[in-house]
Enzyme design. Structure first.
Site, mmCIF file in Angstrom:
data_model
loop_
_atom_site.group_PDB
_atom_site.id
_atom_site.type_symbol
_atom_site.label_atom_id
_atom_site.label_comp_id
_atom_site.label_asym_id
_atom_site.label_seq_id
_atom_site.Cartn_x
_atom_site.Cartn_y
_atom_site.Cartn_z
ATOM 1 C CE LYS A 1 -1.560 1.569 4.241
ATOM 2 N NZ LYS A 1 -1.288 3.120 4.347
ATOM 3 C CG ASN A 2 2.542 2.826 3.547
ATOM 4 O OD1 ASN A 2 1.143 3.125 3.240
ATOM 5 N ND2 ASN A 2 2.797 2.589 4.765
ATOM 6 C CB CYS B 1 -3.167 6.084 11.452
ATOM 7 S SG CYS B 1 -3.803 4.505 10.497
ATOM 8 N NE ARG C 1 0.964 10.408 10.570
ATOM 9 C CZ ARG C 1 0.482 9.373 9.973
ATOM 10 N NH1 ARG C 1 -0.639 9.027 10.161
ATOM 11 N NH2 ARG C 1 1.148 9.058 8.826
ATOM 12 C CG ASP D 1 3.861 1.452 9.449
ATOM 13 O OD1 ASP D 1 3.445 2.396 10.177
ATOM 14 O OD2 ASP D 1 3.976 1.593 8.100
ATOM 15 N NE ARG E 1 -6.188 4.063 5.993
ATOM 16 C CZ ARG E 1 -5.072 4.745 6.826
ATOM 17 N NH1 ARG E 1 -5.056 4.844 7.808
ATOM 18 N NH2 ARG E 1 -4.322 4.963 6.094
#
Ligand SMILES: CC(=O)N[C@H]1[C@@H](OP(=O)(O)OP(=O)(O)OC[C@H]2O[C@@H](n3ccc(=O)[nH]c3=O)[C@H](O)[C@@H]2O)O[C@H](CO)[C@@H](O)[C@@H]1O
Ligand SMILES: C=C(OP(=O)(O)O)C(=O)O
Length: 427
Positions: A22-23, A124, A129, A314, A406
């Site tokens: 995904k990333n 998230c 952030r 993660d 997600r």
């Protein structure tokens, strides 16, 4: 809202196919905004975040066609993205709030159109952030940026120019934002203290194939020469190292034996070292890697999250779930995000013994966990609760699985194919 029910106590045995990352896929999709030439991406995972990115890009004018199924490169979806014309330079709150990676359109829209208005992001809830590094980096390339009404309003009337920017802190997203923008900037951009995650390398290789000269790939100094025309290319998304590590931990948790098809040990070296120290065996196979813990107990190991090649944040929650059943104690230190221990009270509901001291969590292994109703608070936290549920006595009901959706493709299907008793309860 869907829930996932897990009845623990089954060993995982068999094979699990690892999806595309995904990333890595998200910034690669954003790179399509650079040019009117088509960008074909293979091995794109089928995930809620990918759908969100498709919606965002479509409202900027990108035409996207998807071809599902196997092809020469992979087993994921193939997406063809073509940004013939940018129809909007605004990335609206309704889309950006769902996913932080949406803000990656800021740099490229600014580079291509000379302006962009991008909502401050969501994603998230794992820490404050801020977006200061994105803004400072783009300013070093000639942008003017103000915050107005919850939006970053950016202008570069004469386009972006190459510049030198030293990140005061390693940021994956800001490195990606600036790399993509630099591909269309006038002149050469040098990024120092850049992130070195494999997803950055995957993006750099894509930009390079598109015709952008990039030096220092895989190092902390990237040199990017801006260009005015790009090649139409095909590019494959790398396998998801976070999904790989997650399933490795799930297998270890159940004392199972599973081949992770497409998984690459070289993408999780630091994690593999921690797992080996904990008593788990990982080895390369022809199709990927094999993980097993067929004899012996799990041992407590200490881990500290760090930018790549360090232990990834993660995978911190999943490692903590594993350590709740280890013999002895484990100190887990989170250095990237200040609020990334939200799984701790949920794990405690299942009988885990974890004490938080500032940035560190002391996990004392317990002989067993008991199933409970638990709440997913963010993407990786949610899967850590699923891992705990796999080894717990009785039923675990995981609520708010939209977080999990997600980033984990067909989790219930992949785990039940290996013998787990897991099902989605629609609602
Ligand atoms: C879509 C995606 O790829 N998400 C990943 C990406 O998130 P993301 O790109 O958001 O994470 P960053 O690497 O930017 O964040 C690292 C640290 O830098 C800080 N920071 C970041 C930007 C900024 O302008 N100012 C600032 O202070 C953050 O608050 C954090 O403390 O990398 C994280 C760190 O590996 C992963 O957990 C996320 O899964
Ligand atoms: C934190 C994550 O995603 P995001 O950066 O979109 O919040 C993640 O992928 O674990």
């Amino acid at each position: 809202m869907d829930r996932i029910r897990i009845r623990g106590g089954r060993q995982l045995k068999g094979q699990i196919r690892i999806s595309g990352a995904k990333n890595a896929a998200l910034p690669l999709m954003v790179a399509s905004l650079l040019t009117d030439k088509p960008l074909t991406l293979h091995n794109v995972p089928r995930l809620a975040d990918i759908t969100t990115m498709m919606q965002l890009l479509q409202q900027h004018g990108v035409e996207i066609s998807a071809a599902a199924g196997e092809n020469g490169h992979s087993h994921g979806t193939t997406l063809v993205l073509k940004a013939s014309k940018i129809t909007s330079t605004t990335a609206p709150y309704d889309i950006v709030r769902k996913m932080r990676a949406s803000m990656l359109v800021l740099g490229v829209l600014l580079a291509r159109e000379g302006q962009a208005k991008v909502s401050l992001p969501g994603g998230c809830a794992i820490g404050a952030r801020p977006v200061d590094l994105h803004i400072a980096g783009l300013k070093a390339m000639g942008a003017e940026i103000d915050i107005d009404g919850g939006y970053m309003v950016a202008r570069a009337p004469k386009g972006l120019r190459g510049g030198r920017y030293t990140f005061p802190k390693v940021s994956v997203g800001a490195t990606e934002d600036l790399m993509i923008a630099a591909a269309l900037a006038r002149g050469t951009t040098v990024l120092d203290n850049a992130a070195r995650e494999p997803e950055i390398t995957n993006l750099a290789e894509c930009l390079s194939a598109m015709g952008v000269p990039i030096g220092g790939i895989g190092t902390e100094t990237l040199t990017i020469e801006g260009v005015t025309s790009f090649n139409a290319i095909e590019h494959a998304v790398i396998p998801d190292r976070i999904e790989t590590g997650t399933y490795a931990m799930a297998v270890a948790m159940t004392a199972g034996d599973v081949e992770l098809i497409g998984g690459r040990v070289d993408l999780i070296d630091t994690v593999a070292a921690s797992l080996r120290a904990a008593g788990v065996t990982l080895e390369d196979t022809e199709k990927g890697m094999r993980v097993h813990r067929t004899n012996g107990a799990l041992h407590g190991v200490d881990v500290m999250t760090e930018p790549f090649p360090g232990f990834p944040t993660d995978l911190q929650a999943q490692m903590m779930a594993l350590m709740t059943r280890a013999e002895g104690a484990s100190m887990i230190t989170e250095t990237i995000f200040e609020s990334r221990f939200m799984h701790v009270p949920e794990l405690a509901r299942m009988g885990a013994n974890v004490t938080i001291h500032h940035q560190s969590a002391l996990v004392r292994g317990v002989p067993k966990l008991r199933g409970a109703e638990v709440m997913a608070t963010d993407l990786r936290a949610s899967v850590s609760l699923a891992i705990a549920g796999l080894s717990a006595e009785g039923d675990t009901m995981l609520h708010r699985v939209y977080h999990l959706d997600r980033g984990f493709e067909r989790l219930e299907e992949k785990l039940s194919a290996c013998g787990a008793d897991i099902e989605r309860v629609k609602g």
